[in-house]
Write a protein that holds these residues in place. Structure first.
Motif, PDB file in Angstrom:
ATOM      1  N   SER A  96      38.065 -46.025  11.633  1.00 59.69           N
ATOM      2  CA  SER A  96      39.215 -45.541  11.558  1.00 59.69           C
ATOM      3  C   SER A  96      39.531 -44.552  12.677  1.00 59.69           C
ATOM      4  CB  SER A  96      38.975 -44.387  10.292  1.00 59.69           C
ATOM      5  OG  SER A  96      40.503 -44.121   9.721  1.00 59.69           O
ATOM      6  N   ASN A  97      40.770 -44.648  13.104  1.00 59.05           N
ATOM      7  CA  ASN A  97      41.457 -43.848  13.956  1.00 59.05           C
ATOM      8  C   ASN A  97      42.665 -43.142  13.323  1.00 59.05           C
ATOM      9  OD1 ASN A  97      40.155 -44.332  16.345  1.00 59.05           O
ATOM     10  ND2 ASN A  97      41.029 -46.233  16.460  1.00 59.05           N
ATOM     11  N   LEU A  98      43.067 -42.011  14.070  1.00 63.39           N
ATOM     12  CA  LEU A  98      44.109 -41.275  13.773  1.00 63.39           C
ATOM     13  C   LEU A  98      44.932 -41.342  15.039  1.00 63.39           C
ATOM     14  CD1 LEU A  98      45.678 -39.334  11.910  1.00 63.39           C
ATOM     15  CD2 LEU A  98      44.728 -37.270  13.033  1.00 63.39           C
ATOM     16  N   ALA A  99      46.087 -41.778  15.022  1.00 64.15           N
ATOM     17  CA  ALA A  99      47.253 -41.918  16.260  1.00 64.15           C
ATOM     18  C   ALA A  99      48.344 -41.442  16.173  1.00 64.15           C
ATOM     19  CB  ALA A  99      47.317 -43.178  16.646  1.00 64.15           C
ATOM     20  N   VAL A 100      49.085 -40.871  17.256  1.00 61.49           N
ATOM     21  CA  VAL A 100      50.433 -40.408  17.315  1.00 61.49           C
ATOM     22  C   VAL A 100      51.184 -41.363  18.239  1.00 61.49           C
ATOM     23  CG1 VAL A 100      51.893 -38.669  18.164  1.00 61.49           C
ATOM     24  CG2 VAL A 100      49.831 -38.117  16.846  1.00 61.49           C
ATOM     25  N   ILE A 101      52.333 -41.815  17.559  1.00 60.52           N
ATOM     26  CA  ILE A 101      53.123 -42.567  18.443  1.00 60.52           C
ATOM     27  C   ILE A 101      54.611 -42.108  18.753  1.00 60.52           C
ATOM     28  CG2 ILE A 101      54.634 -44.898  18.471  1.00 60.52           C
ATOM     29  CD1 ILE A 101      52.381 -46.040  16.750  1.00 60.52           C
ATOM     30  N   ASP A 102      55.204 -42.063  19.774  1.00 64.12           N
ATOM     31  CA  ASP A 102      56.416 -41.491  20.316  1.00 64.12           C
ATOM     32  C   ASP A 102      57.268 -42.579  19.844  1.00 64.12           C
ATOM     33  OD1 ASP A 102      58.952 -40.885  21.429  1.00 64.12           O
ATOM     34  OD2 ASP A 102      57.869 -39.859  23.034  1.00 64.12           O
ATOM     35  N   LEU A 103      57.977 -41.977  18.627  1.00 68.62           N
ATOM     36  CA  LEU A 103      59.147 -43.144  18.049  1.00 68.62           C
ATOM     37  C   LEU A 103      60.354 -43.224  19.117  1.00 68.62           C
ATOM     38  CD1 LEU A 103      59.168 -42.111  14.256  1.00 68.62           C
ATOM     39  CD2 LEU A 103      57.772 -43.989  15.755  1.00 68.62           C
ATOM     40  N   ASN A 104      60.644 -42.461  19.905  1.00 68.30           N
ATOM     41  CA  ASN A 104      61.635 -42.591  20.989  1.00 68.30           C
ATOM     42  C   ASN A 104      61.310 -43.625  21.959  1.00 68.30           C
ATOM     43  OD1 ASN A 104      63.376 -40.747  19.840  1.00 68.30           O
ATOM     44  ND2 ASN A 104      62.060 -39.001  20.722  1.00 68.30           N
ATOM     45  N   THR A 105      60.136 -43.654  22.338  1.00 63.54           N
ATOM     46  CA  THR A 105      59.649 -44.567  23.377  1.00 63.54           C
ATOM     47  C   THR A 105      58.795 -45.823  22.865  1.00 63.54           C
ATOM     48  OG1 THR A 105      57.740 -43.481  23.918  1.00 63.54           O
ATOM     49  CG2 THR A 105      59.718 -42.897  25.072  1.00 63.54           C
ATOM     50  N   ASN A 106      58.284 -45.874  21.606  1.00 66.15           N
ATOM     51  CA  ASN A 106      57.649 -46.672  20.854  1.00 66.15           C
ATOM     52  C   ASN A 106      56.137 -46.753  21.700  1.00 66.15           C
ATOM     53  OD1 ASN A 106      57.062 -48.431  18.824  1.00 66.15           O
ATOM     54  ND2 ASN A 106      57.582 -50.329  19.902  1.00 66.15           N
ATOM     55  N   SER A 107      55.779 -45.835  22.131  1.00 71.59           N
ATOM     56  CA  SER A 107      54.495 -45.776  22.919  1.00 71.59           C
ATOM     57  C   SER A 107      53.467 -45.003  22.381  1.00 71.59           C
ATOM     58  CB  SER A 107      54.871 -45.210  24.538  1.00 71.59           C
ATOM     59  OG  SER A 107      55.203 -43.923  24.387  1.00 71.59           O
ATOM     60  N   LEU A 108      52.199 -45.403  22.389  1.00 70.27           N
ATOM     61  CA  LEU A 108      50.965 -44.391  22.040  1.00 70.27           C
ATOM     62  C   LEU A 108      50.927 -43.318  22.846  1.00 70.27           C
ATOM     63  CD1 LEU A 108      48.473 -44.652  19.993  1.00 70.27           C
ATOM     64  CD2 LEU A 108      47.341 -45.705  21.717  1.00 70.27           C
ATOM     65  N   VAL A 109      50.901 -41.939  22.176  1.00 65.99           N
ATOM     66  CA  VAL A 109      50.525 -40.801  22.586  1.00 65.99           C
ATOM     67  C   VAL A 109      49.193 -40.652  22.738  1.00 65.99           C
ATOM     68  CG1 VAL A 109      51.189 -38.385  22.543  1.00 65.99           C
ATOM     69  CG2 VAL A 109      53.015 -40.032  21.806  1.00 65.99           C
ATOM     70  N   TRP A 110      48.577 -40.578  21.753  1.00 64.52           N
ATOM     71  CA  TRP A 110      47.068 -40.453  21.746  1.00 64.52           C
ATOM     72  C   TRP A 110      46.381 -41.274  20.439  1.00 64.52           C
ATOM     73  CZ3 TRP A 110      45.370 -38.303  17.474  1.00 64.52           C
ATOM     74  CH2 TRP A 110      46.153 -37.337  16.712  1.00 64.52           C
ATOM     75  N   SER A 111      45.041 -41.522  20.557  1.00 65.18           N
ATOM     76  CA  SER A 111      44.365 -42.201  19.500  1.00 65.18           C
ATOM     77  C   SER A 111      42.945 -41.604  19.519  1.00 65.18           C
ATOM     78  CB  SER A 111      44.368 -43.615  19.440  1.00 65.18           C
ATOM     79  OG  SER A 111      43.624 -44.278  18.379  1.00 65.18           O
ATOM     80  N   ARG A 112      42.375 -41.209  18.272  1.00 66.16           N
ATOM     81  CA  ARG A 112      41.139 -40.698  18.260  1.00 66.16           C
ATOM     82  C   ARG A 112      40.186 -41.206  16.924  1.00 66.16           C
ATOM     83  NH1 ARG A 112      39.714 -35.360  18.523  1.00 66.16           N
ATOM     84  NH2 ARG A 112      37.889 -36.042  17.220  1.00 66.16           N
ATOM     85  N   PRO A 113      39.126 -41.368  17.038  1.00 66.85           N
ATOM     86  CA  PRO A 113      38.229 -41.851  16.178  1.00 66.85           C
ATOM     87  C   PRO A 113      38.323 -40.557  14.919  1.00 66.85           C
ATOM     88  CG  PRO A 113      37.014 -42.243  17.731  1.00 66.85           C
ATOM     89  CD  PRO A 113      38.113 -41.495  18.320  1.00 66.85           C
ATOM     90  N   ILE A 114      38.320 -40.572  13.713  1.00 67.47           N
ATOM     91  CA  ILE A 114      38.293 -39.688  12.846  1.00 67.47           C
ATOM     92  C   ILE A 114      37.363 -39.904  11.645  1.00 67.47           C
ATOM     93  CG2 ILE A 114      40.137 -40.581  11.083  1.00 67.47           C
ATOM     94  CD1 ILE A 114      40.415 -36.989  12.690  1.00 67.47           C
ATOM     95  N   GLY A 115      36.719 -38.886  11.393  1.00 70.13           N
ATOM     96  CA  GLY A 115      35.698 -38.863  10.301  1.00 70.13           C
ATOM     97  C   GLY A 115      34.202 -38.975  11.042  1.00 70.13           C
TER      98      GLY A 115
END
Length: 137
Positions: A14-33
């Motif tokens: 499982s990953n937690l991720a943030v996507i910039d909705l203005n550019t549709n690009s991945l800001v960061w992604s990390r394993p969670i748990g």
């Protein structure tokens, strides 16, 4: 071998991720748990590494830039920095929550609350836990 009762999938599960909705690009992604499995005696495997565990709860984001995450099988609630993905705070819940945190305000103070069920051996009950957020400058 020792049965871990976890899916036999390539990590992270499982990953937690943030996507910039203005550019549709991945800001960061990390394993969670993390693996936190206890045997009948209360001892057992307790690996502190965030390797990514199955998640069944939701996330909630505050205007102040915190992501509150719960629902991973390690029964932890986490506050994550929305800009960097750094885990800023954790708290162990009584059981794994299957809910999404909520936020509310009372007299100018912000709170985050979560619902977590009673253990499977109980027929009813559970917990509602609220956390007061520190005031930002």
């Amino acid at each position: 071998g020792v049965p871990l009762r976890t899916p036999c999938l390539e990590l992270p599960i499982s990953n937690l991720a943030v996507i910039d909705l203005n550019t549709n690009s991945l800001v960061w992604s990390r394993p969670i748990g993390r693996i936190n499995i206890k045997g009948k005696s209360g001892s057992g495997l307790n690996l502190p590494y965030e390797i990514g565990m199955p998640a069944i709860g939701g996330t909630m984001t505050t205007r102040g830039g915190l992501i509150f995450e719960l629902g991973t099988l390690d029964s932890m609630m986490r506050a994550v920095d929305i800009q960097t993905g750094d885990i800023l705070w954790t708290d162990e819940l009584p059981t794994t929550s299957k809910s999404t945190p909520i936020t509310y305000e009372v007299d100018g103070k912000q709170y985050v609350a979560v619902v977590t069920p009673a253990p499977a051996s109980d027929t009813e009950g559970g917990w509602v836990i609220a956390y007061a957020l520190e005031e930002s400058d």
